[in-house]
Design a protein around this motif. Sequence first.
Motif, PDB file in Angstrom:
ATOM      1  N   SER A  25      37.210  40.010  53.560  1.00 37.97           N
ATOM      2  CA  SER A  25      36.911  41.385  53.193  1.00 37.97           C
ATOM      3  C   SER A  25      37.001  42.238  54.455  1.00 37.97           C
ATOM      4  N   HIS A  26      36.791  43.534  54.302  1.00 34.24           N
ATOM      5  CA  HIS A  26      36.836  44.431  55.454  1.00 34.24           C
ATOM      6  C   HIS A  26      35.826  45.543  55.251  1.00 34.24           C
ATOM      7  N   GLN A  27      35.173  45.892  56.326  1.00 37.52           N
ATOM      8  CA  GLN A  27      34.101  46.874  56.245  1.00 37.52           C
ATOM      9  C   GLN A  27      34.594  48.249  55.782  1.00 37.52           C
ATOM     10  N   ALA A  28      35.877  48.538  55.959  1.00 40.70           N
ATOM     11  CA  ALA A  28      36.413  49.838  55.554  1.00 40.70           C
ATOM     12  C   ALA A  28      36.255  50.071  54.052  1.00 40.70           C
ATOM     13  N   LEU A  29      36.180  48.987  53.277  1.00 44.14           N
ATOM     14  CA  LEU A  29      36.088  49.118  51.830  1.00 44.14           C
ATOM     15  C   LEU A  29      34.699  48.836  51.280  1.00 44.14           C
ATOM     16  N   LYS A  77      38.579  45.226  41.009  1.00 46.43           N
ATOM     17  CA  LYS A  77      39.495  44.124  41.288  1.00 46.43           C
ATOM     18  C   LYS A  77      40.556  44.532  42.310  1.00 46.43           C
ATOM     19  N   HIS A  78      41.073  45.743  42.180  1.00 49.34           N
ATOM     20  CA  HIS A  78      42.054  46.221  43.150  1.00 49.34           C
ATOM     21  C   HIS A  78      41.429  46.355  44.536  1.00 49.34           C
ATOM     22  N   LEU A  79      40.203  46.848  44.588  1.00 48.15           N
ATOM     23  CA  LEU A  79      39.520  47.014  45.869  1.00 48.15           C
ATOM     24  C   LEU A  79      39.282  45.673  46.542  1.00 48.15           C
ATOM     25  N   LYS A  80      38.922  44.653  45.767  1.00 50.21           N
ATOM     26  CA  LYS A  80      38.703  43.324  46.340  1.00 50.21           C
ATOM     27  C   LYS A  80      39.998  42.778  46.945  1.00 50.21           C
ATOM     28  N   GLN A  81      41.108  42.998  46.258  1.00 42.62           N
ATOM     29  CA  GLN A  81      42.394  42.536  46.786  1.00 42.62           C
ATOM     30  C   GLN A  81      42.756  43.278  48.072  1.00 42.62           C
ATOM     31  N   ILE A 135      43.263  41.692  51.841  1.00 43.48           N
ATOM     32  CA  ILE A 135      44.506  41.892  52.604  1.00 43.48           C
ATOM     33  C   ILE A 135      44.187  42.467  53.973  1.00 43.48           C
ATOM     34  N   LEU A 136      43.306  43.474  54.026  1.00 40.36           N
ATOM     35  CA  LEU A 136      42.916  44.056  55.308  1.00 40.36           C
ATOM     36  C   LEU A 136      42.172  43.046  56.171  1.00 40.36           C
ATOM     37  N   GLY A 137      41.331  42.219  55.546  1.00 42.10           N
ATOM     38  CA  GLY A 137      40.620  41.185  56.292  1.00 42.10           C
ATOM     39  C   GLY A 137      41.577  40.199  56.934  1.00 42.10           C
ATOM     40  N   ASN A 138      42.628  39.829  56.198  1.00 37.09           N
ATOM     41  CA  ASN A 138      43.632  38.913  56.751  1.00 37.09           C
ATOM     42  C   ASN A 138      44.450  39.586  57.844  1.00 37.09           C
ATOM     43  N   TYR A 160      44.404  34.510  48.709  1.00 35.90           N
ATOM     44  CA  TYR A 160      43.645  35.576  49.355  1.00 35.90           C
ATOM     45  C   TYR A 160      42.594  36.177  48.441  1.00 35.90           C
ATOM     46  N   ILE A 161      42.599  35.755  47.168  1.00 38.03           N
ATOM     47  CA  ILE A 161      41.631  36.278  46.210  1.00 38.03           C
ATOM     48  C   ILE A 161      41.452  35.249  45.092  1.00 38.03           C
ATOM     49  N   GLU A 162      40.351  35.313  44.383  1.00 35.95           N
ATOM     50  CA  GLU A 162      40.118  34.385  43.282  1.00 35.95           C
ATOM     51  C   GLU A 162      41.077  34.674  42.127  1.00 35.95           C
ATOM     52  N   SER A 163      41.426  33.628  41.386  1.00 39.73           N
ATOM     53  CA  SER A 163      42.340  33.798  40.259  1.00 39.73           C
ATOM     54  C   SER A 163      41.709  34.634  39.153  1.00 39.73           C
TER      55      SER A 163
END
Length: 469
Positions: free
Chosen positions: A139-143, A158-162, A166-169, A442-445
């Motif tokens: 995850s990333h603190q920006a979100l 769900k979009h925010l989690k994705q 992505i930003l965390g990676n 990068y995210i749960e199914s």
Amino acid sequence: MAAAEPGRGTPVPARCAYFVERKKRFCKMTPAAGRRFCGEHGQQEEENDRKRIPCPLDPKHTVYEDQLQKHLKKCNSREKPKPVYFVQDINAGLKDVAEIPEKQVPISSLSKEELENLIIKLKKASNGLELCLKERILSHQALQEALNDPKNGESAFKHLKQQASILGNMEKLHLLGPGRCFVEFGAGRGKLSHWVDVALQNVENVQFLLVERATTRFKVDGKHKRRDSIFERLQVDIQHLCLKKVPVLEKKKLPVVGIGKHLCGAATDLALRCLVESYTACCDGENEQPAPKRSRTDTTEVASNNSADNEGNKDDCKPVAGIVIALCCHHKCDWTHYVGREFFKSVGLGPVEFHYFQRMSSWATCGLRETTTKASTSEDQTSDTEEHEQTFSKTESGSDTLQGILTVEERKEIGCLCKLLIDHGRIEYLQQRGYKAVLQYYIESTVSLENVLLTAVPSPSLIPEPTHV
């Protein structure tokens, strides 16, 4: 379509009186003063003796015949001048038409023996591959504020989690920093770039290029308030995009970070070739031809050669600093554009097998397709058009799998194997060109059925770490 008739109600005041049969309502356009119909439907007026004809550029609309030439000069469907960064088919890939397969029969038309032979080839080619990908759900603190906002519905969450993962990676790979140009492929509304911008709010000298071939409504990149980062949209098909000719990259010479959220099918291959070949490999000249093919054992040599090339052209161009792409829609891949053709050939496969494997790849998710579609509202479908995981046709559904031969679980396993094989070809393509490339969840199914992220960074690093100003 017909004019207003009894039983259809009445048109809205000050609106066109033409009833659009297809939409079961009256036209909402505003007619000229004293007219009942708008310009498009003016031929319905009895007193109007001017003839309207279909526009030769787009027959979906009409134009007055005596104003045709004037209309053709301003019609939205006219061919517009090509931008300087448009180079026809620069990222298209295969140019030998003899290698392009002929149209294949549907999987449902294959015999049991033919299907079994395909599955045997698939499993043989997959021997030695890492079948269980690692999870890197970050995850990333920006979100964080947006993720904790109760006003966001399930789809937005769900979009925010994705986007957060992505930003965390990207942060894990040290790709979030100053002095970089972030190129979002298949940008849609530009949400991913928006969150990268939020994450870099205290960072200077950042540029965003949003690549999208379609005209997009409700864009979010135009709403950012920062003055030290610049958003620029490139309305062009990735197939024809020459990054090194984009004026801002010519001027600023920034390292590029290629990003994408659910980059559909062949668009991923076009983006990889755009970054790795037409941008990096062309930095030392005006020749836009793809880089020469290399053997699978040349990884070390490629890395050192690329490093040397970059050293010699340091003043002319910066190579790609990293690639982070959430993969999607393998059933829309295309052998012509696929970057992993050499890998397929090395394991005894070709365009025919690729055709069937890319169709069978949808089996990984089509078992849940009906449930997913029912759970989605029309608002979910329209709010994020860049989400492609639900765009399946009947040919990709379970009816294509020769009912009675394979169970649902077997189809799902085979579909996942097809996706993995196609993605591994992309990984080898990047490795051959000196990149350290990895696939991971990068995210749960439960958040997204298309939950694999491709990341790549130069190995060894081809560019110095940007310095903070």
